[in-house]
Design a protein around this motif. Structure first.
Motif, PDB file in Angstrom:
ATOM      1  N   PHE A 225      18.128   3.946   6.285  1.00  0.00           N
ATOM      2  CA  PHE A 225      17.987   3.702   4.850  1.00  0.00           C
ATOM      3  C   PHE A 225      17.892   5.056   4.140  1.00  0.00           C
ATOM      4  CE2 PHE A 225      16.655  -0.318   6.586  1.00  0.00           C
ATOM      5  CZ  PHE A 225      17.070  -1.263   5.656  1.00  0.00           C
ATOM      6  N   ASN A 226      18.631   5.217   3.056  1.00  0.00           N
ATOM      7  CA  ASN A 226      18.645   6.487   2.333  1.00  0.00           C
ATOM      8  C   ASN A 226      17.366   6.744   1.545  1.00  0.00           C
ATOM      9  OD1 ASN A 226      21.231   7.053   3.208  1.00  0.00           O
ATOM     10  ND2 ASN A 226      22.197   6.118   1.428  1.00  0.00           N
ATOM     11  N   HIS A 227      16.692   5.678   1.115  1.00  0.00           N
ATOM     12  CA  HIS A 227      15.524   5.825   0.255  1.00  0.00           C
ATOM     13  C   HIS A 227      14.388   4.949   0.751  1.00  0.00           C
ATOM     14  CE1 HIS A 227      17.863   8.056  -2.704  1.00  0.00           C
ATOM     15  NE2 HIS A 227      18.820   7.146  -2.548  1.00  0.00           N
ATOM     16  N   ASN A 228      13.166   5.356   0.428  1.00  0.00           N
ATOM     17  CA  ASN A 228      12.023   4.495   0.722  1.00  0.00           C
ATOM     18  C   ASN A 228      11.769   3.575  -0.483  1.00  0.00           C
ATOM     19  OD1 ASN A 228      10.356   5.900  -1.187  1.00  0.00           O
ATOM     20  ND2 ASN A 228       9.724   7.358   0.378  1.00  0.00           N
ATOM     21  N   ILE A 229      10.813   2.693  -0.369  1.00  0.00           N
ATOM     22  CA  ILE A 229      10.537   1.710  -1.425  1.00  0.00           C
ATOM     23  C   ILE A 229      10.141   2.395  -2.725  1.00  0.00           C
ATOM     24  CG2 ILE A 229       8.969  -0.153  -2.114  1.00  0.00           C
ATOM     25  CD1 ILE A 229       9.013  -1.004   0.918  1.00  0.00           C
ATOM     26  N   ALA A 230       9.272   3.385  -2.634  1.00  0.00           N
ATOM     27  CA  ALA A 230       8.820   4.076  -3.845  1.00  0.00           C
ATOM     28  C   ALA A 230       9.994   4.723  -4.575  1.00  0.00           C
ATOM     29  CB  ALA A 230       7.758   5.109  -3.496  1.00  0.00           C
TER      30      ALA A 230
ATOM     31  N   GLN B 237      10.400  -2.662   8.228  1.00  0.00           N
ATOM     32  CA  GLN B 237       9.080  -2.111   8.568  1.00  0.00           C
ATOM     33  C   GLN B 237       8.290  -3.077   9.447  1.00  0.00           C
ATOM     34  OE1 GLN B 237       6.888  -0.858   5.111  1.00  0.00           O
ATOM     35  NE2 GLN B 237       8.428   0.639   4.517  1.00  0.00           N
ATOM     36  N   GLN B 238       8.537  -4.348   9.279  1.00  0.00           N
ATOM     37  CA  GLN B 238       7.822  -5.366  10.059  1.00  0.00           C
ATOM     38  C   GLN B 238       8.576  -5.749  11.329  1.00  0.00           C
ATOM     39  OE1 GLN B 238       7.559  -8.408   7.076  1.00  0.00           O
ATOM     40  NE2 GLN B 238       5.801  -7.495   6.076  1.00  0.00           N
ATOM     41  N   ASN B 239       9.748  -5.133  11.538  1.00  0.00           N
ATOM     42  CA  ASN B 239      10.599  -5.430  12.692  1.00  0.00           C
ATOM     43  C   ASN B 239      10.937  -6.920  12.809  1.00  0.00           C
ATOM     44  OD1 ASN B 239      10.866  -2.779  13.553  1.00  0.00           O
ATOM     45  ND2 ASN B 239       8.983  -2.887  14.735  1.00  0.00           N
TER      46      ASN B 239
ATOM     47  N   ASN C 299       0.846  -1.193   0.000  1.00  0.00           N
ATOM     48  CA  ASN C 299       0.000   0.000   0.000  1.00  0.00           C
ATOM     49  C   ASN C 299       0.883   1.246   0.000  1.00  0.00           C
ATOM     50  OD1 ASN C 299       0.762   0.627   2.705  1.00  0.00           O
ATOM     51  ND2 ASN C 299      -0.893  -0.645   3.511  1.00  0.00           N
ATOM     52  N   THR C 300       0.259   2.374  -0.227  1.00  0.00           N
ATOM     53  CA  THR C 300       0.980   3.640  -0.326  1.00  0.00           C
ATOM     54  C   THR C 300       1.771   3.949   0.938  1.00  0.00           C
ATOM     55  OG1 THR C 300      -0.635   4.507  -1.887  1.00  0.00           O
ATOM     56  CG2 THR C 300       0.685   6.128  -0.695  1.00  0.00           C
ATOM     57  N   GLU C 301       1.181   3.703   2.084  1.00  0.00           N
ATOM     58  CA  GLU C 301       1.839   4.012   3.349  1.00  0.00           C
ATOM     59  C   GLU C 301       3.157   3.249   3.480  1.00  0.00           C
ATOM     60  OE1 GLU C 301       3.093   3.492   7.369  1.00  0.00           O
ATOM     61  OE2 GLU C 301       1.895   1.911   6.476  1.00  0.00           O
ATOM     62  N   LYS C 302       3.164   1.972   3.157  1.00  0.00           N
ATOM     63  CA  LYS C 302       4.399   1.179   3.244  1.00  0.00           C
ATOM     64  C   LYS C 302       5.411   1.597   2.190  1.00  0.00           C
ATOM     65  CE  LYS C 302       2.732  -2.977   5.495  1.00  0.00           C
ATOM     66  NZ  LYS C 302       2.623  -4.422   5.451  1.00  0.00           N
ATOM     67  N   ALA C 303       4.938   1.897   0.986  1.00  0.00           N
ATOM     68  CA  ALA C 303       5.845   2.262  -0.101  1.00  0.00           C
ATOM     69  C   ALA C 303       6.546   3.592   0.150  1.00  0.00           C
ATOM     70  CB  ALA C 303       5.077   2.316  -1.415  1.00  0.00           C
TER      71      ALA C 303
ATOM     72  N   SER D 130       4.149   9.882  -5.447  1.00  0.00           N
ATOM     73  CA  SER D 130       2.920   9.130  -5.702  1.00  0.00           C
ATOM     74  C   SER D 130       3.267   7.664  -5.968  1.00  0.00           C
ATOM     75  CB  SER D 130       2.175   9.706  -6.914  1.00  0.00           C
ATOM     76  OG  SER D 130       1.184   8.798  -7.358  1.00  0.00           O
ATOM     77  N   TRP D 131       2.840   6.781  -5.068  1.00  0.00           N
ATOM     78  CA  TRP D 131       3.110   5.358  -5.231  1.00  0.00           C
ATOM     79  C   TRP D 131       2.414   4.825  -6.479  1.00  0.00           C
ATOM     80  CZ3 TRP D 131       6.269   1.752  -5.119  1.00  0.00           C
ATOM     81  CH2 TRP D 131       5.936   0.401  -5.028  1.00  0.00           C
TER      82      TRP D 131
END
Length: 164
Positions: free
Chosen positions: A45-50, A151-153, A34-38, A88-89
């Motif tokens: 971490f230098n970058h997020n998934i998106a 994110q899921q620890n 989902n958008t929140e996770k992406a 925008s994911w």
């Protein structure tokens, strides 16, 4: 024996929506986020998934343009072209999906007698370029896997040494 073109197309297809040896395919593991996770930022971490997916799409598009004969298109490391906006994911994901279709089509249309030709604006040939994009996809896919785990620890780095 498969040609280089067939091997690369098979690897890209397995990565994207097939049954890759290493893990789930991109559509199953990443496109379902989902958008929140992406868009979530994770410390260290230098970058997020998106952002990583946008970066992957940018380089896939670079490869496609070079295969299509575009001698002027270029990407420079650590620029907006290298790391495009990924606010925008949905848009980022659509760009990646389009990059898959365009890259496969560009590979199919590429003449087999040009594999050893130098890539315009680069110091390597087309064989190195197409093998490199597969490696690039998997490299960043590993980073995405680490981000999902963090994110899921459930990432092993969070286990205390006393628990080992």
């Amino acid at each position: 024996m498969d040609t280089l073109k067939e091997q690369i197309i098979k690897q890209l297809t397995e990565f994207y929506s097939g049954d890759p040896w290493v893990t789930e395919n991109f559509e199953d593991k990443v496109a379902t986020l989902n958008t929140e996770k992406a868009l979530r930022r994770v410390p260290a971490f230098n970058h997020n998934i998106a952002e990583i997916v946008a970066h992957m799409a940018a380089w896939r598009n670079f490869v496609a343009k070079k295969l299509q004969g575009d001698i002027t298109f270029n990407i420079t490391d650590n620029t907006e072209g290298d790391w495009p906006n990924a606010d925008s994911w949905e848009k980022t994901l659509n760009n990646f999906r389009q990059s898959q279709a365009v890259l496969i089509r560009s590979l199919n249309d590429f003449s087999d007698n040009k594999w050893k030709n130098p890539v315009p604006t680069r110091s390597y040939d087309f064989i190195y370029l197409v093998k490199g994009i597969v490696q690039h996809d998997y490299y960043h896919y590993g980073q995405i896997g680490c981000l999902i785990a963090a994110q899921q620890n459930t990432n092993p780095i969070y286990i205390k040494a006393s628990n080992l």
